[in-house]
Motif scaffolding. Structure first.
Motif, mmCIF file in Angstrom:
data_model
loop_
_atom_site.group_PDB
_atom_site.id
_atom_site.type_symbol
_atom_site.label_atom_id
_atom_site.label_comp_id
_atom_site.label_asym_id
_atom_site.label_seq_id
_atom_site.Cartn_x
_atom_site.Cartn_y
_atom_site.Cartn_z
ATOM 1 N N THR A 55 0.931 -1.179 0.098
ATOM 2 C CA THR A 55 -0.019 -0.141 -0.172
ATOM 3 C C THR A 55 1.097 1.274 -0.054
ATOM 4 O OG1 THR A 55 -0.195 0.167 2.301
ATOM 5 C CG2 THR A 55 -1.772 -1.218 1.459
ATOM 6 N N VAL A 56 0.479 2.411 -0.225
ATOM 7 C CA VAL A 56 1.084 3.639 -0.276
ATOM 8 C C VAL A 56 1.903 3.969 0.910
ATOM 9 C CG1 VAL A 56 -0.847 5.018 -0.023
ATOM 10 C CG2 VAL A 56 1.199 5.735 -1.476
ATOM 11 N N ASP A 57 1.087 3.461 2.119
ATOM 12 C CA ASP A 57 1.906 3.855 3.317
ATOM 13 C C ASP A 57 2.909 2.969 3.678
ATOM 14 O OD1 ASP A 57 -0.181 5.816 4.042
ATOM 15 O OD2 ASP A 57 -1.594 4.115 4.541
ATOM 16 N N GLU A 58 3.025 1.921 2.965
ATOM 17 C CA GLU A 58 4.175 0.745 3.022
ATOM 18 C C GLU A 58 5.588 1.004 2.335
ATOM 19 O OE1 GLU A 58 1.794 -3.143 4.435
ATOM 20 O OE2 GLU A 58 1.996 -2.413 2.137
ATOM 21 N N ILE A 59 5.604 2.154 1.406
ATOM 22 C CA ILE A 59 6.859 2.669 0.418
ATOM 23 C C ILE A 59 7.075 3.635 0.803
ATOM 24 C CG2 ILE A 59 5.806 0.910 -1.252
ATOM 25 C CD1 ILE A 59 5.253 3.607 -2.845
ATOM 26 N N ASP A 60 8.664 3.729 0.546
ATOM 27 C CA ASP A 60 9.317 4.785 0.726
ATOM 28 C C ASP A 60 9.965 5.079 -0.852
ATOM 29 O OD1 ASP A 60 10.999 7.231 0.831
ATOM 30 O OD2 ASP A 60 12.425 6.203 2.326
ATOM 31 N N ALA A 61 9.341 5.915 -1.723
ATOM 32 C CA ALA A 61 9.722 6.085 -3.040
ATOM 33 C C ALA A 61 10.888 6.925 -3.443
ATOM 34 C CB ALA A 61 8.314 6.496 -3.790
ATOM 35 N N TYR A 62 11.580 7.496 -2.304
ATOM 36 C CA TYR A 62 12.623 8.315 -2.479
ATOM 37 C C TYR A 62 13.867 7.853 -3.490
ATOM 38 C CZ TYR A 62 16.747 11.683 -1.822
ATOM 39 O OH TYR A 62 17.662 12.538 -2.279
ATOM 40 N N ASP A 63 14.059 6.755 -3.378
ATOM 41 C CA ASP A 63 15.018 6.296 -4.285
ATOM 42 C C ASP A 63 14.647 5.291 -5.314
ATOM 43 O OD1 ASP A 63 17.768 6.275 -4.576
ATOM 44 O OD2 ASP A 63 18.155 4.452 -3.772
ATOM 45 N N ALA A 64 13.587 5.607 -5.775
ATOM 46 C CA ALA A 64 12.794 4.610 -6.823
ATOM 47 C C ALA A 64 13.582 4.679 -8.175
ATOM 48 C CB ALA A 64 11.322 4.765 -6.822
ATOM 49 N N GLU A 65 13.624 3.739 -8.772
ATOM 50 C CA GLU A 65 14.142 3.508 -10.365
ATOM 51 C C GLU A 65 13.166 4.309 -11.278
ATOM 52 O OE1 GLU A 65 16.627 3.012 -13.235
ATOM 53 O OE2 GLU A 65 17.098 1.915 -11.502
ATOM 54 N N TRP A 66 11.689 3.881 -11.008
ATOM 55 C CA TRP A 66 10.758 4.235 -11.781
ATOM 56 C C TRP A 66 9.440 4.286 -10.783
ATOM 57 C CZ3 TRP A 66 10.838 5.751 -16.898
ATOM 58 C CH2 TRP A 66 11.918 5.471 -17.643
ATOM 59 N N LEU A 67 8.694 5.411 -11.199
ATOM 60 C CA LEU A 67 7.403 5.515 -10.455
ATOM 61 C C LEU A 67 6.383 5.452 -11.664
ATOM 62 C CD1 LEU A 67 7.573 8.170 -7.664
ATOM 63 C CD2 LEU A 67 7.898 5.869 -7.371
ATOM 64 N N ILE A 68 5.347 4.568 -11.873
ATOM 65 C CA ILE A 68 4.669 4.191 -13.071
ATOM 66 C C ILE A 68 3.215 4.248 -12.361
ATOM 67 C CG2 ILE A 68 4.277 2.427 -14.901
ATOM 68 C CD1 ILE A 68 6.843 1.343 -13.735
ATOM 69 N N VAL A 69 2.681 5.173 -13.713
ATOM 70 C CA VAL A 69 1.073 5.148 -13.443
ATOM 71 C C VAL A 69 0.157 4.762 -14.716
ATOM 72 C CG1 VAL A 69 -0.596 7.058 -12.963
ATOM 73 C CG2 VAL A 69 1.619 7.376 -12.186
ATOM 74 N N PRO A 70 -0.453 3.667 -14.481
ATOM 75 C CA PRO A 70 -1.330 3.335 -15.423
ATOM 76 C C PRO A 70 -2.393 4.067 -15.756
ATOM 77 C CG PRO A 70 -1.510 1.924 -13.859
ATOM 78 C CD PRO A 70 -0.463 2.740 -13.333
ATOM 79 N N GLY A 71 -3.196 4.110 -16.576
ATOM 80 C CA GLY A 71 -4.434 4.704 -17.061
ATOM 81 C C GLY A 71 -5.708 4.297 -16.612
ATOM 82 N N GLY A 72 -6.564 4.399 -17.295
ATOM 83 C CA GLY A 72 -7.900 3.882 -17.018
ATOM 84 C C GLY A 72 -8.791 4.972 -16.192
ATOM 85 N N GLY A 90 6.024 14.199 -7.611
ATOM 86 C CA GLY A 90 6.531 15.599 -7.638
ATOM 87 C C GLY A 90 7.904 15.708 -7.166
ATOM 88 N N LYS A 91 8.517 15.035 -6.182
ATOM 89 C CA LYS A 91 9.665 14.774 -5.786
ATOM 90 C C LYS A 91 10.613 13.835 -6.560
ATOM 91 C CE LYS A 91 8.542 15.434 -1.007
ATOM 92 N NZ LYS A 91 8.508 14.753 0.435
ATOM 93 N N GLN A 92 9.902 12.807 -7.066
ATOM 94 C CA GLN A 92 10.729 12.127 -8.046
ATOM 95 C C GLN A 92 11.016 13.072 -9.523
ATOM 96 O OE1 GLN A 92 11.906 8.976 -7.907
ATOM 97 N NE2 GLN A 92 11.857 7.890 -10.032
#
Length: 184
Positions: A55-72, A90-92
């Motif tokens: 879940t979004v509360d379980e991740i720290d995306a600070y050092d992510a390779e990719w942040l990906i958003v599917p559509g729909g 935004g931070k990414q």
């Protein structure tokens, strides 16, 4: 290789999300599906319930390779309504990190965050005006790579989108090998 995260919100486009994750995992990339709410069960635009890895509360995306958003729809609108996800995106972008979005997501999610400003991008055709209104330079291609940003236009481009992410991360040879193994 760093971890990547693909966000799932109620109403996400099934093929765009799952094909992308599948292709990335076949390439050996570490990618997790992430529910944008505290519930890891997420129903797609076509009524398929998927259990997100986190879940979004379980991740720290600070050092992510990719942040990906599917559509729909209303998936893209629901991602855009998540303050936590928008903050991560935004931070990414500000730190020069990689972001990928497909279908409605480039216009509906990334556009209002300023991520498209001055960038060549594509999206589902009916969202073209919104993409342009948010400063993006619309390109009528299946997939557009603009620096650290990959966008794609819709469900039929999900494979091309996934292979583009792999190629940008691991190189064309790896992407071609995965495609060949999938008979693409």
């Amino acid at each position: 290789m760093k971890t990547s995260y693909l966000f799932l919100a109620e109403g996400f486009e099934d093929i765009e999300a799952l094909a992308t994750v599948d292709i990335m995992r076949r390439a050996g990339m570490e990618v997790y599906t992430v529910s944008v709410t505290s519930d890891n069960k997420v129903k797609s635009a076509h009524g398929v319930t998927v259990t997100a890895d986190k879940t979004v509360d379980e991740i720290d995306a600070y050092d992510a390779e990719w942040l990906i958003v599917p559509g729909g729809m209303p998936g893209s609108t629901n991602v855009a309504a998540s303050g936590k996800v928008c903050d991560m995106l935004g931070k990414q972008w500000v730190k020069g990190g990689r972001i990928a979005a497909i279908c409605a997501a480039p216009a509906v999610v990334l556009g209002p965050l300023g991520i498209l400003r001055g960038q060549e991008a594509t999206c589902y055709p009916s969202f073209k005006d919104q993409l342009v209104d948010n400063g993006g330079k619309y390109v009528d291609n299946r997939v557009v790579i603009s620096g650290n940003l990959i966008t794609a236009n819709g469900p039929s481009s999900a494979f091309v989108f996934g292979f583009a992410i792999v190629a940008e991360t691991l190189g064309d040879d790896v992407a071609s090998s995965v495609a060949s193994g999938m008979l693409v």
